[in-house]
Design a protein around this motif. Structure first.
Motif, PDB file in Angstrom:
ATOM      1  N   LEU A 251      20.362  91.922 -47.905  1.00 26.02           N
ATOM      2  CA  LEU A 251      21.038  91.204 -46.832  1.00 26.02           C
ATOM      3  C   LEU A 251      20.578  89.744 -46.723  1.00 26.02           C
ATOM      4  N   GLN A 252      19.409  89.438 -47.274  1.00 27.44           N
ATOM      5  CA  GLN A 252      18.914  88.067 -47.208  1.00 27.44           C
ATOM      6  C   GLN A 252      19.731  87.125 -48.089  1.00 27.44           C
ATOM      7  N   GLU A 253      20.513  87.652 -49.007  1.00 31.69           N
ATOM      8  CA  GLU A 253      21.329  86.829 -49.895  1.00 31.69           C
ATOM      9  C   GLU A 253      22.676  86.454 -49.280  1.00 31.69           C
ATOM     10  N   ASP A 254      23.045  87.054 -48.169  1.00 37.42           N
ATOM     11  CA  ASP A 254      24.336  86.796 -47.525  1.00 37.42           C
ATOM     12  C   ASP A 254      24.251  85.499 -46.712  1.00 37.42           C
ATOM     13  N   GLU A 255      25.049  84.461 -47.129  1.00 35.17           N
ATOM     14  CA  GLU A 255      25.005  83.156 -46.471  1.00 35.17           C
ATOM     15  C   GLU A 255      25.487  83.212 -45.019  1.00 35.17           C
ATOM     16  N   PHE A 256      26.561  83.962 -44.762  1.00 39.33           N
ATOM     17  CA  PHE A 256      27.069  84.068 -43.396  1.00 39.33           C
ATOM     18  C   PHE A 256      26.014  84.674 -42.473  1.00 39.33           C
ATOM     19  N   LEU A 257      25.378  85.725 -42.922  1.00 38.65           N
ATOM     20  CA  LEU A 257      24.352  86.387 -42.107  1.00 38.65           C
ATOM     21  C   LEU A 257      23.168  85.448 -41.866  1.00 38.65           C
ATOM     22  N   GLN A 258      22.812  84.644 -42.877  1.00 43.25           N
ATOM     23  CA  GLN A 258      21.721  83.675 -42.706  1.00 43.25           C
ATOM     24  C   GLN A 258      22.062  82.653 -41.616  1.00 43.25           C
ATOM     25  N   ARG A 259      23.298  82.099 -41.653  1.00 45.36           N
ATOM     26  CA  ARG A 259      23.722  81.124 -40.638  1.00 45.36           C
ATOM     27  C   ARG A 259      23.806  81.772 -39.256  1.00 45.36           C
ATOM     28  N   PHE A 260      24.325  83.010 -39.206  1.00 43.54           N
ATOM     29  CA  PHE A 260      24.462  83.725 -37.939  1.00 43.54           C
ATOM     30  C   PHE A 260      23.091  83.969 -37.298  1.00 43.54           C
ATOM     31  N   LEU A 261      22.131  84.406 -38.098  1.00 42.75           N
ATOM     32  CA  LEU A 261      20.794  84.711 -37.576  1.00 42.75           C
ATOM     33  C   LEU A 261      19.999  83.450 -37.249  1.00 42.75           C
ATOM     34  N   ALA A 262      20.371  82.322 -37.846  1.00 41.27           N
ATOM     35  CA  ALA A 262      19.682  81.065 -37.551  1.00 41.27           C
ATOM     36  C   ALA A 262      19.854  80.686 -36.081  1.00 41.27           C
ATOM     37  N   SER A 263      21.000  81.038 -35.486  1.00 42.85           N
ATOM     38  CA  SER A 263      21.195  80.737 -34.061  1.00 42.85           C
ATOM     39  C   SER A 263      20.230  81.554 -33.192  1.00 42.85           C
ATOM     40  N   PHE A 264      19.921  82.764 -33.615  1.00 46.19           N
ATOM     41  CA  PHE A 264      18.933  83.564 -32.888  1.00 46.19           C
ATOM     42  C   PHE A 264      17.543  82.945 -33.021  1.00 46.19           C
ATOM     43  N   ASP A 265      17.238  82.446 -34.230  1.00 50.28           N
ATOM     44  CA  ASP A 265      15.935  81.814 -34.434  1.00 50.28           C
ATOM     45  C   ASP A 265      15.757  80.617 -33.500  1.00 50.28           C
ATOM     46  N   GLU A 266      16.819  79.826 -33.341  1.00 45.07           N
ATOM     47  CA  GLU A 266      16.742  78.654 -32.480  1.00 45.07           C
ATOM     48  C   GLU A 266      16.520  79.055 -31.020  1.00 45.07           C
ATOM     49  N   SER A 267      17.131  80.158 -30.600  1.00 41.07           N
ATOM     50  CA  SER A 267      16.973  80.620 -29.220  1.00 41.07           C
ATOM     51  C   SER A 267      15.649  81.332 -28.983  1.00 41.07           C
ATOM     52  N   LEU A 268      15.153  82.042 -29.997  1.00 36.76           N
ATOM     53  CA  LEU A 268      13.918  82.815 -29.833  1.00 36.76           C
ATOM     54  C   LEU A 268      12.650  82.006 -30.103  1.00 36.76           C
ATOM     55  N   ALA A 269      12.766  80.857 -30.776  1.00 38.79           N
ATOM     56  CA  ALA A 269      11.579  80.057 -31.105  1.00 38.79           C
ATOM     57  C   ALA A 269      10.769  79.699 -29.855  1.00 38.79           C
ATOM     58  N   PRO A 270      11.391  79.197 -28.757  1.00 39.68           N
ATOM     59  CA  PRO A 270      10.573  78.901 -27.566  1.00 39.68           C
ATOM     60  C   PRO A 270       9.905  80.143 -26.971  1.00 39.68           C
ATOM     61  N   VAL A 271      10.558  81.299 -27.079  1.00 36.49           N
ATOM     62  CA  VAL A 271       9.978  82.540 -26.546  1.00 36.49           C
ATOM     63  C   VAL A 271       8.722  82.901 -27.326  1.00 36.49           C
ATOM     64  N   PHE A 272       8.824  82.881 -28.673  1.00 37.47           N
ATOM     65  CA  PHE A 272       7.655  83.214 -29.497  1.00 37.47           C
ATOM     66  C   PHE A 272       6.515  82.229 -29.266  1.00 37.47           C
ATOM     67  N   LEU A 273       6.832  80.943 -29.204  1.00 33.19           N
ATOM     68  CA  LEU A 273       5.788  79.940 -29.011  1.00 33.19           C
ATOM     69  C   LEU A 273       5.163  80.038 -27.620  1.00 33.19           C
ATOM     70  N   THR A 274       5.953  80.396 -26.614  1.00 29.64           N
ATOM     71  CA  THR A 274       5.406  80.593 -25.273  1.00 29.64           C
ATOM     72  C   THR A 274       4.474  81.800 -25.255  1.00 29.64           C
ATOM     73  N   LEU A 275       4.897  82.890 -25.892  1.00 24.61           N
ATOM     74  CA  LEU A 275       4.047  84.083 -25.929  1.00 24.61           C
ATOM     75  C   LEU A 275       2.765  83.831 -26.711  1.00 24.61           C
TER      76      LEU A 275
END
Length: 186
Positions: free
Chosen positions: A22-46
């Motif tokens: 699944l890591q080779e799927d470009e659409f899935l990579q772009r889709f999950l990147a939006s989650f990374d952007e939203s979750l980054a402050p949560v992880f860094l806060t924790l």
């Protein structure tokens, strides 16, 4: 206000947790990147949670929350350093609440320019194996707080009176006196 921080990299990218196929799927990579952007402050806060609950390190807007958490009322007009000190000493203030030492601590923390605080308590307690022993203190309850300050203009007497009223026993009347003194107590 805490929230998304544009361009902040996530310490735990979601896509890297996927199976290899699944890591080779470009659409899935772009889709999950939006989650990374939203979750980054949560992880860094924790990751830095300890600095959020330490009053000496916490962001300024968290101090009000921390003061409520420890049950201490910090005045928003006080400088940030003074509010940090009051919140950091919240447990000690509560532990000694109602005692002469606790009243002196609270007054020292609440007022700028205070050199020394004297608390005279007319009451007292004692026990004895002998009946009809003379009781300590005075039969008339009272508390006199003398605040030694560098400058009388720097001390807000009404605010100090409110602090004394908040930390003393409710049934004990008190008087407050502010006197000018130097660093060495003269």
């Amino acid at each position: 206000m805490r929230g998304r921080i544009p361009g902040l990299a996530s310490p735990v990218p979601v896509a890297s947790r996927l199976p290899a196929v699944l890591q080779e799927d470009e659409f899935l990579q772009r889709f999950l990147a939006s989650f990374d952007e939203s979750l980054a402050p949560v992880f860094l806060t924790l990751d830095g949670l300890a600095s959020y609950v330490d009053p000496r390190l916490a962001p300024e807007d968290f101090l009000d929350w921390l003061s409520e958490w420890v049950g201490v009322r910090a005045d928003e007009h006080w400088p940030v350093a003074q509010r940090r000190e009051i919140v950091a000493n919240g447990a000690r203030i509560h532990r000694r609440r109602g005692t002469a030492a606790g009243i002196a601590d609270a007054v020292r923390l609440a007022a700028a320019g205070v050199v020394h605080v004297d608390v005279e308590d007319t009451g007292g307690t004692v026990w004895s194996r002998t009946p009809h022993t003379v009781l300590p203190g005075s039969p008339r309850q009272g508390l006199h707080v003398r605040v030694h300050a560098r400058s009388l203009e720097d001390v807000d007497v009404r605010r100090l009176d409110a602090v004394v009223r908040a930390v003393k026993p409710a049934h004990v009347p008190h008087t407050l006196e502010v006197v000018r003194t130097t660093e060495n107590g003269t």
